[in-house]
Design a protein around this motif. Structure first.
Motif, PDB file in Angstrom:
ATOM      1  N   ARG A 265       0.842  -1.212   0.000  1.00 46.76           N
ATOM      2  CA  ARG A 265       0.000   0.000   0.000  1.00 46.76           C
ATOM      3  C   ARG A 265       0.874   1.257   0.000  1.00 46.76           C
ATOM      4  NH1 ARG A 265      -5.246  -0.258   0.626  1.00 46.76           N
ATOM      5  NH2 ARG A 265      -5.323   1.834   1.520  1.00 46.76           N
TER       6      ARG A 265
ATOM      7  N   GLU B 125      -4.606   6.587   5.504  1.00 52.14           N
ATOM      8  CA  GLU B 125      -4.808   6.117   4.137  1.00 52.14           C
ATOM      9  C   GLU B 125      -4.067   4.804   3.904  1.00 52.14           C
ATOM     10  OE1 GLU B 125      -4.737   8.000  -0.397  1.00 52.14           O
ATOM     11  OE2 GLU B 125      -3.901   9.138   1.292  1.00 52.14           O
TER      12      GLU B 125
ATOM     13  N   GLY C 205      -5.975   2.089   5.576  1.00 52.79           N
ATOM     14  CA  GLY C 205      -7.190   1.825   4.823  1.00 52.79           C
ATOM     15  C   GLY C 205      -8.464   2.301   5.465  1.00 52.79           C
TER      16      GLY C 205
ATOM     17  N   ASN D 221     -11.634   4.597   6.227  1.00 49.36           N
ATOM     18  CA  ASN D 221     -12.491   5.487   5.444  1.00 49.36           C
ATOM     19  C   ASN D 221     -12.757   6.724   6.274  1.00 49.36           C
ATOM     20  OD1 ASN D 221     -14.396   6.818   3.966  1.00 49.36           O
ATOM     21  ND2 ASN D 221     -15.778   5.064   3.711  1.00 49.36           N
TER      22      ASN D 221
END
Length: 355
Positions: A173, A348, A351, A353
């Motif tokens: 990521r 971010e 992950g 939201n």
């Protein structure tokens, strides 16, 4: 460290009186570093509740440490000075690091074993997770260097382990988002989000020992006030404590090697050397062969000359609470902006939201 802007982070807890060991082992080094690095210095008030939850006046204790920073020579125009509780990103990142770190890592921490003692089941969870918050303090600013004493090396090693595990766990990521920074880890060049922070170890007197027992570190928590020279001590108190400092009956040796096996003599010579900004060899060259009855007055005179201006300035600054609070508030805003920049990317990467 390639790829990262060089930045130093360090802090002190607002517990008890700052003493000579804090000044020589930490504060004096902080001052020198602010001319060579971008520096962030924190009063780690949230750490102070891990061992003692209820304080009589935590806010005032925090101001006193900040006043000591300023009196010793830290410049809020050169360095960011603030208290930890003003920047909630510290505790947010600490929670994420709690999920990165392993229980086995925490159980191996020597300071937890020492502070928890035999009744480990009754120690607070905060005390166990203390090193995780320390890692967050450092890495929320992606600090590349931390000045540490010998007793904090293990905690910094844990911060390095946490950084590397986070980088490894989220490597894909980090790469996809373009947040990777190239750096050297050992002999390898790798990409990661958090730096593997390097220790800055050393200084004139990285470990100042008790005046009553040369085998124990000078400590705020020692029940005997004669064991330490507090930064708030006046000239008479300093002279009295040095006069009463434990020594052995022998004269000072003619060679620095002769201090081996003489912890109290070694400690006093080390303190003199640090205050005079000389080597131990130079101190022994000057005082070797003399009795402590001659050396102690010289040490007391030097300590008073070095510390009295700091004490006077610290007392003056402490009286101006609005000024101290303004420094901490401004520092908190500047630190918070950097920390939030890091945390936006961390959220971010993980992950969450948050849109």
């Amino acid at each position: 460290m390639s790829g990262f802007k060089e930045l130093v982070f360090s802090g002190m807890q607002p517990t008890g009186n700052l003493h000579l060991g804090n000044y020589l082992g930490a504060l004096q080094r902080f001052i020198g570093l602010q001319d060579s690095y971008e520096c962030i210095y924190c009063v780690v008030d949230q750490h102070s509740i891990t061992a003692q939850l209820v304080h009589d006046d935590l806010a005032e204790q925090t101001r006193q440490i900040a006043a000591a920073y300023l009196a010793a020579g830290l410049d809020p125009k050169k360095s960011i000075i603030f208290n930890q509780a003003r920047v909630p990103q510290h505790t947010e990142l600490a929670w994420y690091f709690n999920c990165v770190a392993r229980i086995g890592w925490m159980n191996r921490m020597t300071q937890f074993k020492d502070k928890a003692g035999k009744d480990r089941e009754n120690a607070s969870l905060g005390l166990l997770a203390y090193p995780s918050l320390m890692a967050a303090d450092i890495l929320v600013y992606r600090a590349t260097h931390v000045p540490v004493g010998e007793d904090q090396k293990q905690h910094l090693e844990l911060a390095r382990d946490i950084a590397q595990k986070f980088n490894n766990d989220f490597s894909a990521r980090i790469a996809d988002l373009g947040y990777g920074v190239e750096m050297e880890v050992g002999e390898e060049r790798v990409n990661g989000f958090f730096p593997v922070t390097e220790p800055l170890i050393g200084g004139a007197a990285p470990r100042v020992m008790s005046l009553r027992d040369g085998t124990k570190k000078m400590s705020k928590s020692d029940p005997s006030d004669l064991s330490r020279i507090n930064l708030k001590d006046d000239a008479d108190a300093i002279a009295k404590k040095i006069k009463k400092a434990k020594t052995d009956p022998e004269a000072l040796p003619s060679e620095v090697e002769g201090l081996a096996g003489r912890p109290e003599a070694e400690n006093l010579v080390g303190i003199y050397a640090a205050l005079a900004e000389k080597s131990r060899e130079e101190v022994i060259s000057e005082f070797g062969g003399q009795q402590f009855s001659a050396f102690k007055p010289a040490l007391a005179e030097l300590a008073v000359a070095k510390l009295s201006p700091i004490t006077s300035e610290m007392n003056r600054i402490c009286e101006d609470r609005e000024h101290v609070d303004a420094v901490l508030r401004d520092g908190g805003e500047r630190a918070g902006a950097i920390a939030e920049g890091t945390m936006k990317m961390v959220r971010e990467i993980i992950g969450f939201n948050t849109k």
